[in-house]
Design a protein around this motif. Structure first.
Motif, short mmCIF file in Angstrom:
data_model
loop_
_atom_site.label_atom_id
_atom_site.label_comp_id
_atom_site.label_asym_id
_atom_site.label_seq_id
_atom_site.Cartn_x
_atom_site.Cartn_y
_atom_site.Cartn_z
N LYS A 138 3.78 -10.44 12.40
CA LYS A 138 2.89 -10.01 11.32
C LYS A 138 2.62 -8.52 11.36
O LYS A 138 2.06 -7.98 10.42
CB LYS A 138 1.57 -10.77 11.41
N LEU A 139 3.02 -7.83 12.43
CA LEU A 139 2.71 -6.41 12.58
C LEU A 139 3.92 -5.49 12.49
O LEU A 139 3.74 -4.28 12.44
CB LEU A 139 2.03 -6.16 13.94
N ASN A 140 5.12 -6.01 12.50
CA ASN A 140 6.29 -5.12 12.56
C ASN A 140 7.12 -5.15 11.28
O ASN A 140 8.33 -5.20 11.32
CB ASN A 140 7.15 -5.45 13.78
N LYS A 141 6.45 -5.06 10.15
CA LYS A 141 7.14 -5.03 8.87
C LYS A 141 7.20 -3.59 8.37
O LYS A 141 6.66 -2.68 8.98
CB LYS A 141 6.39 -5.90 7.87
N GLY A 142 7.84 -3.41 7.24
CA GLY A 142 7.88 -2.09 6.61
C GLY A 142 6.49 -1.66 6.18
O GLY A 142 5.56 -2.46 6.11
N ILE A 143 6.34 -0.40 5.85
CA ILE A 143 5.01 0.15 5.61
C ILE A 143 4.34 -0.47 4.37
O ILE A 143 3.13 -0.74 4.40
CB ILE A 143 5.07 1.69 5.51
N GLU A 144 5.08 -0.75 3.32
CA GLU A 144 4.48 -1.33 2.12
C GLU A 144 4.06 -2.77 2.37
O GLU A 144 2.97 -3.19 1.97
CB GLU A 144 5.45 -1.25 0.94
N GLU A 145 4.93 -3.55 3.00
CA GLU A 145 4.60 -4.94 3.31
C GLU A 145 3.42 -5.03 4.27
O GLU A 145 2.55 -5.88 4.12
CB GLU A 145 5.80 -5.65 3.93
N GLN A 146 3.40 -4.13 5.25
CA GLN A 146 2.32 -4.14 6.23
C GLN A 146 1.00 -3.78 5.57
O GLN A 146 -0.03 -4.38 5.88
CB GLN A 146 2.64 -3.15 7.36
N GLN A 152 -4.78 -7.92 2.46
CA GLN A 152 -5.10 -9.33 2.31
C GLN A 152 -6.09 -9.79 3.38
O GLN A 152 -6.85 -10.73 3.15
CB GLN A 152 -3.84 -10.19 2.38
N GLN A 153 -6.10 -9.13 4.50
CA GLN A 153 -7.02 -9.47 5.58
C GLN A 153 -8.38 -8.78 5.44
O GLN A 153 -9.22 -8.89 6.30
CB GLN A 153 -6.42 -9.10 6.94
#
Length: 160
Positions: A138-146, A152-153
């Protein structure tokens, strides 16, 4: 013998003069573009009253994650005075239960937690290792997805 040494010297000098252009022509060219590629650094910073999460990227590849959880003490509500209906941090804590469990998981898996007066900090450095053994999907995605995930949190994010 002098003639032989003179001819040998002339051929040696001729060889040394022709060596660099011939090597440039016949040897394959190195990939200089890889060395000269410009690094684009971007930082994602997300926070609320309970968490600050900073992620730094080099060319959209994660370089480091700093995950800080503040020690928020719940303030008791005065039930005798109904006019003061200020929200407490209990909704904040319950809204971030996924981030709380993620922080606890990181604390256990990394084992290196920095304790400060206002909270705890977990740092994940990807320049040393890619940390495949950690469960940080949940933490190692691309900058936009992250950024979308953190928003959302309930975190407020900015990209620098």
């Amino acid at each position: 013998m002098k003639k032989f040494l003179c001819f040998f010297g002339i051929f040696a000098l001729l060889f040394l003069v022709l060596l660099p252009p011939s090597l440039r022509a016949f040897l394959p060219k190195k990939d200089d573009d890889k060395d000269n590629q410009e690094v684009v650094r971007r930082n994602l910073r997300c926070s609320n009253k309970r968490f600050i999460i900073g992620t730094s990227y080099d060319n959209d590849k994660i370089r480091a994650i700093v995950f800080k959880r503040f020690d928020v003490t719940e303030e008791p509500t005065d039930s005798s005075n109904p006019d003061t209906s200020e929200p407490t941090d209990t909704t904040e804590v319950s809204d971030n239960s996924e981030l709380n469990s993620l922080f606890q998981t990181l604390k256990v898996q990394i084992g290196k937690v920095t304790t400060q007066e206002d909270g705890e900090v977990v740092t994940i450095d990807f320049s040393v290792s890619n940390h495949e053994d950690l469960s940080i999907d949940k933490l190692n995605k691309g900058i936009e997805e992250q950024q979308k995930y953190y928003e959302q949190q309930g975190l407020t994010c900015s990209v620098m």
